[in-house]
Design a protein around this motif. Structure first.
Motif, PDB file in Angstrom:
ATOM      1  N   ILE A 140      11.753   9.355   2.012  1.00  0.00           N
ATOM      2  CA  ILE A 140      11.898   8.513   3.209  1.00  0.00           C
ATOM      3  C   ILE A 140      10.935   7.332   3.138  1.00  0.00           C
ATOM      4  O   ILE A 140      11.305   6.193   3.462  1.00  0.00           O
ATOM      5  CB  ILE A 140      11.686   9.346   4.489  1.00  0.00           C
ATOM      6  N   LEU A 141       9.715   7.587   2.690  1.00  0.00           N
ATOM      7  CA  LEU A 141       8.757   6.487   2.535  1.00  0.00           C
ATOM      8  C   LEU A 141       9.245   5.489   1.484  1.00  0.00           C
ATOM      9  O   LEU A 141       9.088   4.273   1.643  1.00  0.00           O
ATOM     10  CB  LEU A 141       7.377   7.029   2.176  1.00  0.00           C
ATOM     11  N   PHE A 183       0.809  -1.212   0.000  1.00  0.00           N
ATOM     12  CA  PHE A 183       0.000   0.000   0.000  1.00  0.00           C
ATOM     13  C   PHE A 183       0.846   1.268   0.000  1.00  0.00           C
ATOM     14  O   PHE A 183       0.364   2.347  -0.331  1.00  0.00           O
ATOM     15  CB  PHE A 183      -0.935   0.031   1.211  1.00  0.00           C
ATOM     16  N   LEU A 184       2.114   1.143   0.372  1.00  0.00           N
ATOM     17  CA  LEU A 184       2.977   2.307   0.516  1.00  0.00           C
ATOM     18  C   LEU A 184       3.156   3.100  -0.784  1.00  0.00           C
ATOM     19  O   LEU A 184       3.062   4.333  -0.756  1.00  0.00           O
ATOM     20  CB  LEU A 184       4.322   1.886   1.104  1.00  0.00           C
ATOM     21  N   PRO A 185       3.394   2.475  -1.940  1.00  0.00           N
ATOM     22  CA  PRO A 185       3.511   3.277  -3.170  1.00  0.00           C
ATOM     23  C   PRO A 185       2.254   4.084  -3.475  1.00  0.00           C
ATOM     24  O   PRO A 185       2.350   5.230  -3.928  1.00  0.00           O
ATOM     25  CB  PRO A 185       3.779   2.240  -4.257  1.00  0.00           C
ATOM     26  N   GLY A 186       1.099   3.537  -3.213  1.00  0.00           N
ATOM     27  CA  GLY A 186      -0.139   4.278  -3.430  1.00  0.00           C
ATOM     28  C   GLY A 186      -0.270   5.454  -2.493  1.00  0.00           C
ATOM     29  O   GLY A 186      -0.696   6.551  -2.894  1.00  0.00           O
ATOM     30  N   ILE A 187       0.093   5.240  -1.236  1.00  0.00           N
ATOM     31  CA  ILE A 187       0.065   6.331  -0.257  1.00  0.00           C
ATOM     32  C   ILE A 187       1.026   7.434  -0.682  1.00  0.00           C
ATOM     33  O   ILE A 187       0.700   8.621  -0.610  1.00  0.00           O
ATOM     34  CB  ILE A 187       0.398   5.796   1.149  1.00  0.00           C
ATOM     35  N   ILE A 188       2.198   7.030  -1.150  1.00  0.00           N
ATOM     36  CA  ILE A 188       3.193   8.001  -1.608  1.00  0.00           C
ATOM     37  C   ILE A 188       2.652   8.806  -2.788  1.00  0.00           C
ATOM     38  O   ILE A 188       2.791  10.034  -2.830  1.00  0.00           O
ATOM     39  CB  ILE A 188       4.501   7.283  -1.988  1.00  0.00           C
ATOM     40  N   ILE A 195      11.871   3.243   3.027  1.00  0.00           N
ATOM     41  CA  ILE A 195      11.241   2.181   3.819  1.00  0.00           C
ATOM     42  C   ILE A 195      10.726   1.077   2.909  1.00  0.00           C
ATOM     43  O   ILE A 195      10.951  -0.118   3.152  1.00  0.00           O
ATOM     44  CB  ILE A 195      10.102   2.759   4.687  1.00  0.00           C
ATOM     45  N   HIS A 196      10.068   1.459   1.832  1.00  0.00           N
ATOM     46  CA  HIS A 196       9.523   0.478   0.886  1.00  0.00           C
ATOM     47  C   HIS A 196      10.646  -0.328   0.238  1.00  0.00           C
ATOM     48  O   HIS A 196      10.607  -1.566   0.204  1.00  0.00           O
ATOM     49  CB  HIS A 196       8.694   1.188  -0.180  1.00  0.00           C
ATOM     50  N   ASP A 197      11.655   0.371  -0.278  1.00  0.00           N
ATOM     51  CA  ASP A 197      12.755  -0.317  -0.969  1.00  0.00           C
ATOM     52  C   ASP A 197      13.516  -1.244  -0.031  1.00  0.00           C
ATOM     53  O   ASP A 197      13.904  -2.349  -0.418  1.00  0.00           O
ATOM     54  CB  ASP A 197      13.710   0.703  -1.595  1.00  0.00           C
ATOM     55  N   PHE A 198      13.749  -0.799   1.200  1.00  0.00           N
ATOM     56  CA  PHE A 198      14.462  -1.637   2.159  1.00  0.00           C
ATOM     57  C   PHE A 198      13.644  -2.882   2.498  1.00  0.00           C
ATOM     58  O   PHE A 198      14.204  -3.981   2.614  1.00  0.00           O
ATOM     59  CB  PHE A 198      14.775  -0.839   3.428  1.00  0.00           C
ATOM     60  N   THR A 199      12.340  -2.726   2.629  1.00  0.00           N
ATOM     61  CA  THR A 199      11.482  -3.858   2.975  1.00  0.00           C
ATOM     62  C   THR A 199      11.454  -4.905   1.869  1.00  0.00           C
ATOM     63  O   THR A 199      11.456  -6.103   2.148  1.00  0.00           O
ATOM     64  CB  THR A 199      10.048  -3.372   3.276  1.00  0.00           C
ATOM     65  N   ILE A 200      11.434  -4.458   0.615  1.00  0.00           N
ATOM     66  CA  ILE A 200      11.404  -5.423  -0.483  1.00  0.00           C
ATOM     67  C   ILE A 200      12.811  -5.799  -0.961  1.00  0.00           C
ATOM     68  O   ILE A 200      12.969  -6.449  -1.984  1.00  0.00           O
ATOM     69  CB  ILE A 200      10.546  -4.923  -1.667  1.00  0.00           C
ATOM     70  N   LEU A 227       8.447  18.133   1.303  1.00  0.00           N
ATOM     71  CA  LEU A 227       7.512  17.096   0.870  1.00  0.00           C
ATOM     72  C   LEU A 227       8.251  15.998   0.105  1.00  0.00           C
ATOM     73  O   LEU A 227       8.009  14.806   0.317  1.00  0.00           O
ATOM     74  CB  LEU A 227       6.421  17.703  -0.015  1.00  0.00           C
ATOM     75  N   ASN A 228       9.184  16.392  -0.749  1.00  0.00           N
ATOM     76  CA  ASN A 228       9.984  15.398  -1.469  1.00  0.00           C
ATOM     77  C   ASN A 228      10.801  14.539  -0.513  1.00  0.00           C
ATOM     78  O   ASN A 228      10.935  13.331  -0.724  1.00  0.00           O
ATOM     79  CB  ASN A 228      10.900  16.080  -2.484  1.00  0.00           C
ATOM     80  N   ILE A 229      11.361  15.150   0.517  1.00  0.00           N
ATOM     81  CA  ILE A 229      12.133  14.388   1.496  1.00  0.00           C
ATOM     82  C   ILE A 229      11.239  13.372   2.202  1.00  0.00           C
ATOM     83  O   ILE A 229      11.630  12.207   2.377  1.00  0.00           O
ATOM     84  CB  ILE A 229      12.830  15.332   2.500  1.00  0.00           C
ATOM     85  N   LEU A 230      10.037  13.782   2.587  1.00  0.00           N
ATOM     86  CA  LEU A 230       9.093  12.854   3.218  1.00  0.00           C
ATOM     87  C   LEU A 230       8.782  11.687   2.284  1.00  0.00           C
ATOM     88  O   LEU A 230       8.811  10.524   2.696  1.00  0.00           O
ATOM     89  CB  LEU A 230       7.801  13.582   3.593  1.00  0.00           C
ATOM     90  N   ILE A 231       8.517  11.993   1.042  1.00  0.00           N
ATOM     91  CA  ILE A 231       8.208  10.944   0.066  1.00  0.00           C
ATOM     92  C   ILE A 231       9.404  10.020  -0.141  1.00  0.00           C
ATOM     93  O   ILE A 231       9.255   8.792  -0.212  1.00  0.00           O
ATOM     94  CB  ILE A 231       7.747  11.586  -1.254  1.00  0.00           C
TER      95      ILE A 231
END
Length: 106
Positions: free
Chosen positions: A64-65, A34-39, A68-73, A58-62
């Motif tokens: 960072i998300l 769901f994270l890419p959609g939230i981003i 998290i996504h890339d590290f998880t996968i 805002l770009n920094i927040l995105i």
């Protein structure tokens, strides 16, 4: 950087609806899927900001998300790219504030 009138609230709502439907039907990764959609939704509503520093934050927040996504996968090259992009955004904010301070003093 401005999108005057090109992306109104109706178009944003339609895009959010399409993103949500796609994620709900195509997601196979569980919660992290769901994270890419939230981003995308956060970026969609934040890209109309006129403040340059706020846009970079805002770009920094995105980014960072995305880290998290890339590290998880386990996409470690993506993590490196996102971290370098975060460093770039931070350096732009710092240089912009220095230039702004110089202009105010003169």
């Amino acid at each position: 950087m401005e999108y005057k009138g090109k992306l109104n609230n109706i178009k944003k709502f339609i895009m959010v609806l399409v993103i949500t439907i796609c994620i709900m039907t195509l997601n196979t990764l569980g919660i992290i899927g769901f994270l890419p959609g939230i981003i995308l939704i956060v970026y969609l509503f934040g890209m109309n900001t006129k403040d340059k520093i706020l846009f970079k934050l805002l770009n920094i927040l995105i980014l960072i998300l995305w880290v998290i996504h890339d590290f998880t996968i386990k996409c470690y090259i993506g993590v490196i790219c996102e971290i370098l992009s975060i460093i770039g955004c931070i350096s732009v904010i710092i240089s912009y504030k220095k230039v702004k301070n110089i202009d105010v003093k003169n």
